[in-house]
Design a protein around this motif. Sequence first.
Motif, PDB file in Angstrom:
ATOM      1  N   THR A  43       0.836  -1.212   0.000  1.00 20.47           N
ATOM      2  CA  THR A  43       0.000   0.000   0.000  1.00 20.47           C
ATOM      3  C   THR A  43       0.869   1.260   0.000  1.00 20.47           C
ATOM      4  N   ALA A  44       2.091   1.144   0.511  1.00 20.22           N
ATOM      5  CA  ALA A  44       2.991   2.310   0.471  1.00 20.22           C
ATOM      6  C   ALA A  44       3.261   2.704  -0.980  1.00 20.22           C
ATOM      7  N   VAL A  45       3.449   1.699  -1.842  1.00 22.65           N
ATOM      8  CA  VAL A  45       3.655   1.984  -3.271  1.00 22.65           C
ATOM      9  C   VAL A  45       2.357   2.519  -3.888  1.00 22.65           C
ATOM     10  N   GLY A  46       1.230   1.899  -3.516  1.00 24.25           N
ATOM     11  CA  GLY A  46      -0.062   2.357  -4.023  1.00 24.25           C
ATOM     12  C   GLY A  46      -0.297   3.828  -3.704  1.00 24.25           C
ATOM     13  N   LYS A  47       0.041   4.212  -2.494  1.00 22.79           N
ATOM     14  CA  LYS A  47      -0.165   5.613  -2.089  1.00 22.79           C
ATOM     15  C   LYS A  47       0.722   6.558  -2.901  1.00 22.79           C
ATOM     16  N   LYS A  48       1.982   6.174  -3.115  1.00 20.08           N
ATOM     17  CA  LYS A  48       2.884   7.009  -3.928  1.00 20.08           C
ATOM     18  C   LYS A  48       2.323   7.229  -5.327  1.00 20.08           C
ATOM     19  N   VAL A  49       1.723   6.177  -5.879  1.00 17.89           N
ATOM     20  CA  VAL A  49       1.140   6.270  -7.215  1.00 17.89           C
ATOM     21  C   VAL A  49      -0.047   7.238  -7.207  1.00 17.89           C
ATOM     22  N   LEU A  50      -0.884   7.158  -6.172  1.00 13.42           N
ATOM     23  CA  LEU A  50      -2.016   8.095  -6.061  1.00 13.42           C
ATOM     24  C   LEU A  50      -1.509   9.535  -5.979  1.00 13.42           C
ATOM     25  N   ASP A  51      -0.449   9.730  -5.214  1.00 12.95           N
ATOM     26  CA  ASP A  51       0.153  11.055  -5.063  1.00 12.95           C
ATOM     27  C   ASP A  51       0.629  11.613  -6.395  1.00 12.95           C
ATOM     28  N   LYS A  52       1.302  10.778  -7.147  1.00 11.88           N
ATOM     29  CA  LYS A  52       1.827  11.190  -8.445  1.00 11.88           C
ATOM     30  C   LYS A  52       0.684  11.551  -9.402  1.00 11.88           C
TER      31      LYS A  52
END
Lengths: 357, 357
Positions: B19-28
């Motif tokens: 989910t840490a990667v998922g969140k970074k993607v949402l941020d981008k």
Amino acid sequence: MAKKHILIVPGDGIGQEVTAVGKKVLDKIAARFNHEFTYDEALIGHVAIEATGDPLPAESLEKMRNSDAILFGAVGHPKYDNDPSAKVRPEQGLLKMRKELGLYANLRPIKLFDELLGASSIKPEILKGADILFFRELTGDIYFGEKGRKNNGDTAYDVAEYSRYEVQRIGRKAFDAARTRRKKLVSVDKANVLESSRLWREEIQKLALEYPDVEVEYQFVDATAMILIKEPTRFDVVVTANLFGDILTDEASQIAGSMGMLASASIGDGTGVYEPIHGSAHDITGKGLANPMASVLSAALLLDISFGLKEESEAIISAIDQVLKKGFRTRDIADKTTDPSMILGTDAIGEEILKLL
Amino acid sequence: MAKKHILIVPGDGIGQEVTAVGKKVLDKIAARFNHEFTYDEALIGHVAIEATGDPLPAESLEKMRNSDAILFGAVGHPKYDNDPSAKVRPEQGLLKMRKELGLYANLRPIKLFDELLGASSIKPEILKGADILFFRELTGDIYFGEKGRKNNGDTAYDVAEYSRYEVQRIGRKAFDAARTRRKKLVSVDKANVLESSRLWREEIQKLALEYPDVEVEYQFVDATAMILIKEPTRFDVVVTANLFGDILTDEASQIAGSMGMLASASIGDGTGVYEPIHGSAHDITGKGLANPMASVLSAALLLDISFGLKEESEAIISAIDQVLKKGFRTRDIADKTTDPSMILGTDAIGEEILKLL
Ligand SMILES: [Mg+2]
Ligand SMILES: [Mg+2]
């Protein structure tokens, strides 16, 4: 030497043509293995309606009860598809036969011939060696429980039900079959959710104590739906309830790819019925094009299951395997790579099978 | 510009890492498409039990209710597998969340990346282009009806039930989704046998009148189990009842082959929950080996379904497609042909995805 009376029930459409080949194969087996098979024939379906007005005349039922096994063709006629209000229909003969003969288990072998591995959507390397025998319960479950509407018609319900007795009798057949095969049984249920599945599992667990030589695995139906695709060679005998069997046997026959090659049996405590899974195929009826191999494999299944003649059954399967290896095909299982001169009609491919018996 | 509050609920095991990667993607995505996403985080499962004694603390539930969508990780810990008598279990948090948020539809997209077609048991030429979105009803059917024993325990029963309202609300979601896709809906039932299926079909037929632009096909569940294998590209949106959906979505994820690449959503009338179909995978937790792509695809699904941000969602899917085309893999989707230097860990493959957004 076995002495048996076999009833041929060709039914409708290509049923006539394919059971004729099946009967010839049974005759050849009787001669080679020194058995005495006698035959009679009976009407069912559209041809029975035309002749008597009844899709299952009393005379046919009487003959069915008095035979040791039934080689069945197919039932149905397009005439009725366009007339949904018809009161008398060919399929009623089939349903009545199942009920009157007490056929509580449907057997569907999924046996793949190496030569036809390419016909499946599944990769050949995944499929190679797959040989599964399904036992689907036929008289219980959500198909036959109470059903209706309530709350002014705003809610609909269906009751799934199983008694211990119903599970025991099919369970025993499945264990017996596993014993004659690779001694592995998968019982499929949804015991993490359903009470009827928990009862199902309890009864299979009890039976397992009587069959210590058979290795039993319990799977949830959703897992089985996956493993059938991922690793079909993992299965030997599979036993399951009516609804799950309905879904899984259709999934499995699609895995096999060549529907014209699949046989099935319906058995109970009396006469067993053996038939192709394909239908009456009126579009090709009378043209001599029908693939008789599912009927020939039905005959093999009949010898195996109803008469316990395993060697004879395997001789038939092996003959079909060799015919395919020689390159012979019927139209339905030919592909772009097939030499047109190797595409044979119903009787001609039947002769090739007979030569090898 | 969308202004949304997203709750990250990592849960247990690799849930944290992916989910840490998922969140970074949402941020981008927020930066690139000029949206304003704010975030909070909440505990569930084993980590919540360790911190508070409760698998779904009131504070977490409150945060869930107040967020616009939830990016979920996984729940579970091997500790409880060896202790079936444990009264407090991580999975209880999941069940309570589903109930409290009124999540009545489970969405499972089966979207195949060209580069991974080889991972399936199905032939690539059959699979290529398959793109299916399943809607499985989650609160009704035989899972939640009355169940029990009768006849001195010799008979077990389960009642399958559906109300018109239950069918309408999921049916509407499925039609709405079809409208944003290829405008084809398959409704799966067993209306030839089940009364609850007949009610299901009646309600879908009524809804169809409101969606004249969506082409509707009605299939029996056993036929669907076959067609999924034979011709998976025929489907766009599929809507079905709880039990049939349980079986068919598992069959379909096996068709996809790469379970580490599949996302799912649970939606209702409130906050929707988006998560990988894989579990907490404690065997690789903390090693940086987990494949974050199912979580990234969950984020894509969240944008599409909960926020209606289709272009943003497709940008993510396209980034993953390109990363795969460049040859990058995580360990679980690598095969013999993969150059070892192209096998990346969780964060490294996450960076490759981010570069393309
Ligand atoms: Mg079926
Ligand atoms: Mg499932």
